[in-house]
Write an enzyme that holds these catalytic residues in place. Structure first.
Site, PDB file in Angstrom:
ATOM      1  N   ASP A 189       9.716   2.852   1.614  1.00  0.00           N
ATOM      2  CA  ASP A 189       8.535   3.637   1.949  1.00  0.00           C
ATOM      3  C   ASP A 189       8.330   3.549   3.462  1.00  0.00           C
ATOM      4  O   ASP A 189       7.736   2.608   3.977  1.00  0.00           O
ATOM      5  CB  ASP A 189       7.306   3.091   1.201  1.00  0.00           C
ATOM      6  CG  ASP A 189       6.035   3.865   1.511  1.00  0.00           C
ATOM      7  OD1 ASP A 189       6.009   4.613   2.508  1.00  0.00           O
ATOM      8  OD2 ASP A 189       5.046   3.715   0.773  1.00  0.00           O
ATOM      9  N   LYS A 195       3.143  11.366   6.878  1.00  0.00           N
ATOM     10  CA  LYS A 195       2.357  11.150   8.089  1.00  0.00           C
ATOM     11  C   LYS A 195       2.927  11.883   9.298  1.00  0.00           C
ATOM     12  O   LYS A 195       2.696  13.057   9.486  1.00  0.00           O
ATOM     13  CB  LYS A 195       2.158   9.660   8.340  1.00  0.00           C
ATOM     14  CG  LYS A 195       1.297   8.978   7.261  1.00  0.00           C
ATOM     15  CD  LYS A 195       0.855   7.607   7.669  1.00  0.00           C
ATOM     16  CE  LYS A 195       0.113   6.888   6.534  1.00  0.00           C
ATOM     17  NZ  LYS A 195      -1.146   7.531   6.147  1.00  0.00           N
ATOM     18  N   PHE A 247       0.861  -1.177   0.000  1.00  0.00           N
ATOM     19  CA  PHE A 247       0.000   0.000   0.000  1.00  0.00           C
ATOM     20  C   PHE A 247       0.897   1.227   0.000  1.00  0.00           C
ATOM     21  O   PHE A 247       1.540   1.550   1.001  1.00  0.00           O
ATOM     22  CB  PHE A 247      -0.944   0.051   1.199  1.00  0.00           C
ATOM     23  CG  PHE A 247      -1.898   1.217   1.102  1.00  0.00           C
ATOM     24  CD1 PHE A 247      -3.076   1.092   0.381  1.00  0.00           C
ATOM     25  CD2 PHE A 247      -1.599   2.441   1.675  1.00  0.00           C
ATOM     26  CE1 PHE A 247      -3.944   2.176   0.236  1.00  0.00           C
ATOM     27  CE2 PHE A 247      -2.457   3.525   1.535  1.00  0.00           C
ATOM     28  CZ  PHE A 247      -3.631   3.394   0.824  1.00  0.00           C
TER      29      PHE A 247
END
Length: 401
Positions: free
Chosen positions: A226, A255, A141
């Protein structure tokens, strides 16, 4: 109707149904706790998918934002501003890298990484134009843009968005043999999550990340990590890659970099990689804006102390011990994760992940399900041991009901 029901009905009537949130309407929050529109308190055990690593309303971050709000919030990249150089310098130092390319969202960072890898492949490695390939892992994801969902194996994220962007090869996560077989002279990068979050907090087998690092170095291929969800303290280290002693060619961050206050993301790498860009070839109006830089600089300063990484490591050990006891009792089929991050597979007889999440909500704990039977636990790193234990107590109660 109650205040909650009225608010949810209005949202359902006037917003696209691209999310299925739990039926709670948050009005305020502080630290690890949120309060809804009717005054009920909930322990936040999700932390905005790690965007809120430092808790809700963290005073250092709020003050940094307030101070910058009074000065200047946006210049665009048409001009320099006085927070930009410090942000790039200090983030590069935190990562042990040389250059930073700031964006806003995690998906933008991934898109930027894809463009960077391809441009590096053509200009530096010498791959023929239009032939660059990037290898990714199944169950990944990385975001929801058209390009990113083109290499997703999640049908909910991918279906009905074609035609899809070519140039990606998907291999099983954790399988070095498959990765080696997929590599060709036109491979420019391997893009991986050091821990797969949305897939259920999947930790790769020991030796996998060092193997990826060795293989990519051997074949002159970029290793892109990532760390948008796994990085910045969540796993008990600044970066999840550190658990295996691995340094990739490129970190993707987001984030928690914005402290849950503003969206901030970044691609961090060497001059040899990010130096491929020339003026006008890539950009973002809001990327690296003064407000984002001010907040992110405070995040970097907080991470430099090591306090949050240590809390995540110590409380994470406690979390996994307690979840292990539940797994031993048969209520859980599996527990995975590192630090203050866990994927918990619920025994099917006890309910779906959604049902367990709703029952926990009724007891004042907020988590979120994924892939049917799994719930994710990722509280803010500022959570107290007492609050963490209380949340685990509610999970025990739900599973034994």
């Amino acid at each position: 109707m109650s205040i909650t029901e009225t608010a949810i009905a209005s949202a359902e009537a006037h917003s696209a149904h691209n999310y299925h949130p739990l039926p709670v309407v948050v009005a305020s929050a502080d630290g690890a706790w949120m309060t809804d529109v009717e005054g009920r308190r909930y322990l936040d055990m999700l932390a905005g998918y790690s965007a809120l690593n430092f808790g809700h309303g963290n005073r250092r971050l709020i003050e940094a934002a307030k101070t910058q709000l009074e000065r200047v919030t946006l210049t665009s990249r048409a001009f320099h501003h006085d927070r930009f150089a410090d942000f790039c310098t200090e983030l590069a130092e935190l990562c042990g890298m040389e250059m930073v390319l700031p964006m806003n969202t995690g998906a933008e960072a991934v898109e930027t990484a894809v463009k960077t890898a391809r441009k590096w492949g053509y200009r530096v490695k010498g791959v023929p134009d239009g032939m660059a390939k990037i290898i990714v892992a199944a169950e990944n994801f990385h975001g929801r843009t058209t390009t990113i969902v083109s290499f997703s194996t999640d049908h909910e994220a991918r279906d009905d968005y074609g035609p899809y962007t070519p140039g990606f090869e998907i291999v099983p996560y954790g399988d070095l043999t498959a990765l080696r077989a997929a590599m060709t002279e036109n491979t420019v990068a391997v893009l991986l999550e050091p821990i797969q979050g949305e897939a259920g907090v999947l930790v790769p087998p020991p030796g996998y990340l060092p193997g990826v690092r060795e293989l990519t170095r051997e074949r002159n291929v970029l290793f892109i990590a990532d760390e948008i969800q796994s990085g910045l303290g969540r796993t008990g280290r600044t970066f999840a890659c550190e658990h295996e002693g691995v340094v990739p060619d490129m970190y993707l961050l987001g984030k928690a970099l914005g402290g849950g206050v503003v969206p901030v993301s970044a691609v961090v790498s060497s001059e040899a990689v990010l130096g491929v860009f020339r003026p006008g070839e890539h950009g973002s109006t809001f990327g690296g804006n003064p407000l984002a830089c001010a907040v992110a600089l405070e995040v970097i300063a907080m991470l430099r102390t090591g306090e949050f990484q240590q809390r995540a490591a110590e409380l994470g050990d406690h979390l996994h011990r307690e979840l292990g006891l539940l797994a031993g009792g048969g209520a859980l089929e599996a527990v995975r994760g590192r630090g203050l991050w866990a994927g918990v597979d619920i025994a099917p007889a006890l309910g779906t992940g959604r049902e367990i999440s709703e029952r926990l909500m009724e007891r004042g704990v907020l988590v979120k399900d994924t892939h049917g039977s799994t719930i994710r636990i990722a509280p803010p790193l500022v959570i107290s041991k007492e609050d963490l234990d209380w949340g685990l107590e509610q999970l025990r109660a739900v599973l034994s009901a």
